[in-house]
Design a protein around this motif. Structure first.
Motif, PDB file in Angstrom:
ATOM      1  N   LEU A  36      -2.616  95.058 117.378  1.00  0.00           N
ATOM      2  CA  LEU A  36      -2.996  93.693 117.839  1.00  0.00           C
ATOM      3  C   LEU A  36      -2.572  93.306 115.820  1.00  0.00           C
ATOM      4  O   LEU A  36      -2.455  93.961 115.430  1.00  0.00           O
ATOM      5  N   GLU A  37      -1.906  92.767 116.161  1.00  0.00           N
ATOM      6  CA  GLU A  37      -0.534  92.265 115.326  1.00  0.00           C
ATOM      7  C   GLU A  37      -2.354  91.025 114.473  1.00  0.00           C
ATOM      8  O   GLU A  37      -2.342  89.824 114.332  1.00  0.00           O
ATOM      9  N   VAL A  38      -1.878  91.035 113.087  1.00  0.00           N
ATOM     10  CA  VAL A  38      -2.783  90.124 111.862  1.00  0.00           C
ATOM     11  C   VAL A  38      -1.569  89.363 110.667  1.00  0.00           C
ATOM     12  O   VAL A  38      -1.508  90.431 110.635  1.00  0.00           O
ATOM     13  N   ARG A  39      -1.832  88.569 111.489  1.00  0.00           N
ATOM     14  CA  ARG A  39      -1.234  87.949 110.508  1.00  0.00           C
ATOM     15  C   ARG A  39      -1.535  86.755 109.386  1.00  0.00           C
ATOM     16  O   ARG A  39      -2.311  85.793 109.787  1.00  0.00           O
ATOM     17  N   ARG A  40      -2.219  87.611 108.297  1.00  0.00           N
ATOM     18  CA  ARG A  40      -2.627  86.954 106.815  1.00  0.00           C
ATOM     19  C   ARG A  40      -1.544  86.198 106.357  1.00  0.00           C
ATOM     20  O   ARG A  40      -0.794  85.630 105.924  1.00  0.00           O
ATOM     21  N   GLN A  41      -2.833  85.051 105.795  1.00  0.00           N
ATOM     22  CA  GLN A  41      -2.856  84.124 105.183  1.00  0.00           C
ATOM     23  C   GLN A  41      -3.864  83.177 104.206  1.00  0.00           C
ATOM     24  O   GLN A  41      -4.498  84.064 104.849  1.00  0.00           O
ATOM     25  N   PRO A  42      -3.606  82.626 103.622  1.00  0.00           N
ATOM     26  CA  PRO A  42      -5.239  82.120 102.808  1.00  0.00           C
ATOM     27  C   PRO A  42      -5.369  81.591 103.872  1.00  0.00           C
ATOM     28  O   PRO A  42      -5.506  80.371 104.901  1.00  0.00           O
ATOM     29  N   VAL A  43      -6.809  82.107 103.657  1.00  0.00           N
ATOM     30  CA  VAL A  43      -8.327  80.992 105.165  1.00  0.00           C
ATOM     31  C   VAL A  43      -9.192  80.499 104.352  1.00  0.00           C
ATOM     32  O   VAL A  43     -10.029  81.281 103.000  1.00  0.00           O
ATOM     33  N   ASP A  44     -10.244  79.039 104.760  1.00  0.00           N
ATOM     34  CA  ASP A  44     -10.710  78.441 104.108  1.00  0.00           C
ATOM     35  C   ASP A  44     -12.009  78.612 105.285  1.00  0.00           C
ATOM     36  O   ASP A  44     -12.061  78.147 106.325  1.00  0.00           O
ATOM     37  N   ILE A  45     -12.739  79.851 105.428  1.00  0.00           N
ATOM     38  CA  ILE A  45     -14.021  80.086 105.925  1.00  0.00           C
ATOM     39  C   ILE A  45     -14.788  78.922 106.192  1.00  0.00           C
ATOM     40  O   ILE A  45     -15.481  78.652 107.271  1.00  0.00           O
ATOM     41  N   CYS A  46     -15.610  78.341 104.497  1.00  0.00           N
ATOM     42  CA  CYS A  46     -16.364  77.858 105.211  1.00  0.00           C
ATOM     43  C   CYS A  46     -16.023  76.059 106.025  1.00  0.00           C
ATOM     44  O   CYS A  46     -16.476  75.495 106.316  1.00  0.00           O
ATOM     45  N   THR A  47     -14.431  75.560 106.395  1.00  0.00           N
ATOM     46  CA  THR A  47     -14.068  74.864 106.889  1.00  0.00           C
ATOM     47  C   THR A  47     -13.219  75.404 107.999  1.00  0.00           C
ATOM     48  O   THR A  47     -14.143  74.820 109.227  1.00  0.00           O
ATOM     49  N   ALA A  48     -13.127  76.676 108.341  1.00  0.00           N
ATOM     50  CA  ALA A  48     -13.328  77.293 109.703  1.00  0.00           C
ATOM     51  C   ALA A  48     -14.982  76.863 110.483  1.00  0.00           C
ATOM     52  O   ALA A  48     -14.597  76.464 112.039  1.00  0.00           O
ATOM     53  N   VAL A  49     -15.770  77.782 110.219  1.00  0.00           N
ATOM     54  CA  VAL A  49     -17.225  77.237 110.159  1.00  0.00           C
ATOM     55  C   VAL A  49     -17.436  76.176 110.421  1.00  0.00           C
ATOM     56  O   VAL A  49     -18.386  75.932 111.460  1.00  0.00           O
ATOM     57  N   GLY A  50     -17.180  75.033 110.010  1.00  0.00           N
ATOM     58  CA  GLY A  50     -17.499  73.709 110.433  1.00  0.00           C
ATOM     59  C   GLY A  50     -16.971  73.155 110.997  1.00  0.00           C
ATOM     60  O   GLY A  50     -17.590  72.208 112.207  1.00  0.00           O
ATOM     61  N   ARG A  51     -15.695  74.104 111.548  1.00  0.00           N
ATOM     62  CA  ARG A  51     -14.789  72.587 112.580  1.00  0.00           C
ATOM     63  C   ARG A  51     -15.572  73.554 113.398  1.00  0.00           C
ATOM     64  O   ARG A  51     -15.480  72.715 114.438  1.00  0.00           O
ATOM     65  N   HIS A  52     -16.293  74.989 113.872  1.00  0.00           N
ATOM     66  CA  HIS A  52     -16.712  74.845 115.017  1.00  0.00           C
ATOM     67  C   HIS A  52     -18.554  74.473 115.089  1.00  0.00           C
ATOM     68  O   HIS A  52     -18.889  74.221 116.529  1.00  0.00           O
ATOM     69  N   VAL A  53     -19.176  74.254 114.570  1.00  0.00           N
ATOM     70  CA  VAL A  53     -20.017  73.656 114.462  1.00  0.00           C
ATOM     71  C   VAL A  53     -19.576  72.850 114.916  1.00  0.00           C
ATOM     72  O   VAL A  53     -20.330  71.669 115.812  1.00  0.00           O
ATOM     73  N   GLN A  54     -18.495  71.353 114.410  1.00  0.00           N
ATOM     74  CA  GLN A  54     -18.742  70.321 114.625  1.00  0.00           C
ATOM     75  C   GLN A  54     -18.233  70.544 116.443  1.00  0.00           C
ATOM     76  O   GLN A  54     -18.827  69.097 117.365  1.00  0.00           O
ATOM     77  N   ALA A  55     -17.259  71.658 116.344  1.00  0.00           N
ATOM     78  CA  ALA A  55     -16.882  70.853 118.065  1.00  0.00           C
ATOM     79  C   ALA A  55     -18.245  71.167 119.282  1.00  0.00           C
ATOM     80  O   ALA A  55     -18.036  70.813 120.322  1.00  0.00           O
ATOM     81  N   LEU A  56     -18.790  72.078 118.435  1.00  0.00           N
ATOM     82  CA  LEU A  56     -20.203  72.216 119.344  1.00  0.00           C
ATOM     83  C   LEU A  56     -21.367  71.334 119.538  1.00  0.00           C
ATOM     84  O   LEU A  56     -21.637  71.189 121.270  1.00  0.00           O
ATOM     85  N   THR A  57     -21.307  70.659 118.618  1.00  0.00           N
ATOM     86  CA  THR A  57     -22.375  68.675 118.450  1.00  0.00           C
ATOM     87  C   THR A  57     -21.501  68.259 119.684  1.00  0.00           C
ATOM     88  O   THR A  57     -22.032  67.093 119.974  1.00  0.00           O
ATOM     89  N   ALA A  58     -20.365  67.821 119.130  1.00  0.00           N
ATOM     90  CA  ALA A  58     -19.611  67.186 119.983  1.00  0.00           C
ATOM     91  C   ALA A  58     -19.102  67.516 121.382  1.00  0.00           C
ATOM     92  O   ALA A  58     -19.384  66.592 122.338  1.00  0.00           O
ATOM     93  N   ASN A  59     -19.460  68.643 121.923  1.00  0.00           N
ATOM     94  CA  ASN A  59     -20.478  69.099 123.581  1.00  0.00           C
ATOM     95  C   ASN A  59     -21.367  69.116 123.560  1.00  0.00           C
ATOM     96  O   ASN A  59     -21.551  69.302 124.849  1.00  0.00           O
TER      97      ASN A  59
END
Length: 441
Positions: free
Chosen positions: A278-301
């Motif tokens: 399993l390859e992991v391609r590391r780069q800077p990640v904004d975990i808070c933005t990622a959480v917000g994006r998933h919450v927004q997708a669930l509310t849109a559904n």
């Protein structure tokens, strides 16, 4: 311990190679493994330790009907506590797999406790007897294995036998491999080293593969049936449907195609996790933005926005991770909380520290996903991250959490499951922070 032979590629795994090397070194002729010493004064012979079977001369003839040797009741013979294994600090009874060693005459001189357990034969009943009597092995066609292989009378260039399934009396199946130790490459056989393993682990693997195939077949059949049905209907009766009806059918086909694509992606992830690729391609990640994006997708559904509560403790350290893999983790945990849980779904993001695989304390970012549903039964928490575990009968392949755990561990992090303050399920994963080593050197 798995013992193979260098003359047969793919004979056995490398798991038992260190033990096999040690056994082969001990069984090798003394002149081949000890430095030449200057002549010493002749010492009177010492009495053999209690429970040892005296070694036979290397030039002795082939195996025959031998009776039990003297004092063979301790189960280890000349390789016992005071024998040749003592130089390496190894007790044959400490080995995880069965070990049986026969001397140049075919007489058993070592029969450890694992071998006794696998064969259901007491060590005292095997030591000193011929190898054919101690291990009356047959292949799956009922042929005597020792007659087929003839280790003492066959070609002197052979080095052993690869691991294979054989049968003990009563039809018990066992995995057997052998190594031939000779005085020199084409010389007579000095030691016959045989290892035995039970077939339970292999059977568990086979059952797991069968379950995986059955699950994949079931999960693929439903969406493919839908895709086939709608496309056939549209092709046959295109003019009879309105635009809205056509759109509905095509949207259904698209959703089912996405379901098939996701299942195939899960299977590829499982393959990579199991093989350690399993390859992991590391780069800077904004975990808070990622959480917000998933919450927004669930509310849109269709989920109510007030059902989600996001809590962030700042400042957060810089997180280097694979953004696609982080999305996969968050998507799986949040979908599980929405599908199987109830009430408010809380996502808590905090800085933390944890002990890594090496036991050192390391800074990390912790993400906790909690719901207010019935939670996971205490007796099931140990199986949550295994394949095919399902918390309810509300669909799913049972592979998601297994993949989540593999992704988190590939990042060097940890994940655990517990019970939240409201009694629901609580999943908490921690990822190490900081730039990769190649950027800090």
């Amino acid at each position: 311990m798995t013992v193979g032979t260098n003359s047969s590629p793919g004979a056995a795994g490398a798991a038992g190679a260190p033990v096999l090397a040690a056994v082969s070194q001990l069984a090798a002729p003394a002149a081949a493994r000890m430095p030449v010493q200057p002549p010493q004064a002749v010492q009177p012979p010492r009495a053999a330790p209690s429970g040892a079977v005296p070694a036979q001369p290397a030039h002795a003839g082939p195996a025959g009907p031998a009776g039990p040797g003297p004092d063979a009741s301790d189960g280890r013979g000349e390789y016992g506590e005071h024998g040749e294994f003592a130089g390496l600090g190894i007790d044959p009874d400490d080995l995880p797999d069965g070990l049986v060693i026969a001397d140049a005459t075919g007489r058993v001189i070592c029969f450890n406790s694992a071998a006794a357990r696998i064969t259901a034969l007491a060590a005292g009943e095997a030591l000193g007897h011929g190898i054919e009597r101690a291990l009356p092995l047959e292949d799956l066609e009922g042929r005597r294995w020792w007659t087929l292989t003839d280790p003492y009378g066959g070609l002197a260039t052979r080095r052993g036998q690869p691991e294979r399934n054989l049968l003990l009396p009563g039809g018990r199946e066992v995995l057997v491999s052998a190594r031939y130790v000779r005085t020199h490459p084409t010389g007579p056989l000095r030691r016959l080293v045989v290892t035995l393993r039970g077939t339970e682990a292999r059977r568990r693997t086979e059952r797991s593969h069968a379950e995986l195939i059955a699950t994949v077949a079931h999960e693929l059949r439903s969406p493919l049936t839908s895709v086939k049905g709608f496309t056939a209907t549209l092709l046959a009766k295109w003019e009879r449907f309105t635009d809205d009806q056509k759109r509905l059918m095509l949207e259904t086909v698209d959703a089912d195609a996405n379901r098939v694509t996701r299942l195939i992606a899960e299977l590829l992830d499982i393959s990579r996790i199991d093989s350690g690729r399993l390859e992991v391609r590391r780069q800077p990640v904004d975990i808070c933005t990622a959480v917000g994006r998933h919450v927004q997708a669930l509310t849109a559904n269709g989920q109510a926005p007030e059902r989600f509560l996001v809590s962030v403790s700042r400042p957060l350290p810089d997180l280097w991770a694979d953004p696609d893999k982080i999305d996969q983790i968050l998507g799986n945990l949040l979908e599980n909380a929405v599908r199987h849980g109830e009430g408010t779904v809380t996502i808590d993001v905090t800085p933390t520290s944890f002990a890594n695989a090496a036991g050192k304390t390391e800074k990390g970012t912790a993400v906790t996903v909690t719901d207010e549903g019935p939670g996971i039964p205490e007796e099931s928490m140990g199986r949550v991250f295994t394949r095919f575990w399902r918390g309810s009968k509300r669909g799913g392949t049972g592979l998601g959490l297994y993949i989540v755990k593999g992704i988190v561990e590939a990042h060097g992090g940890t994940i655990k499951v517990g019970r939240g303050p409201g009694g629901g399920a609580e999943f908490r994963f921690i990822l190490p922070v900081g730039a990769p080593a190649y950027l800090t050197q």
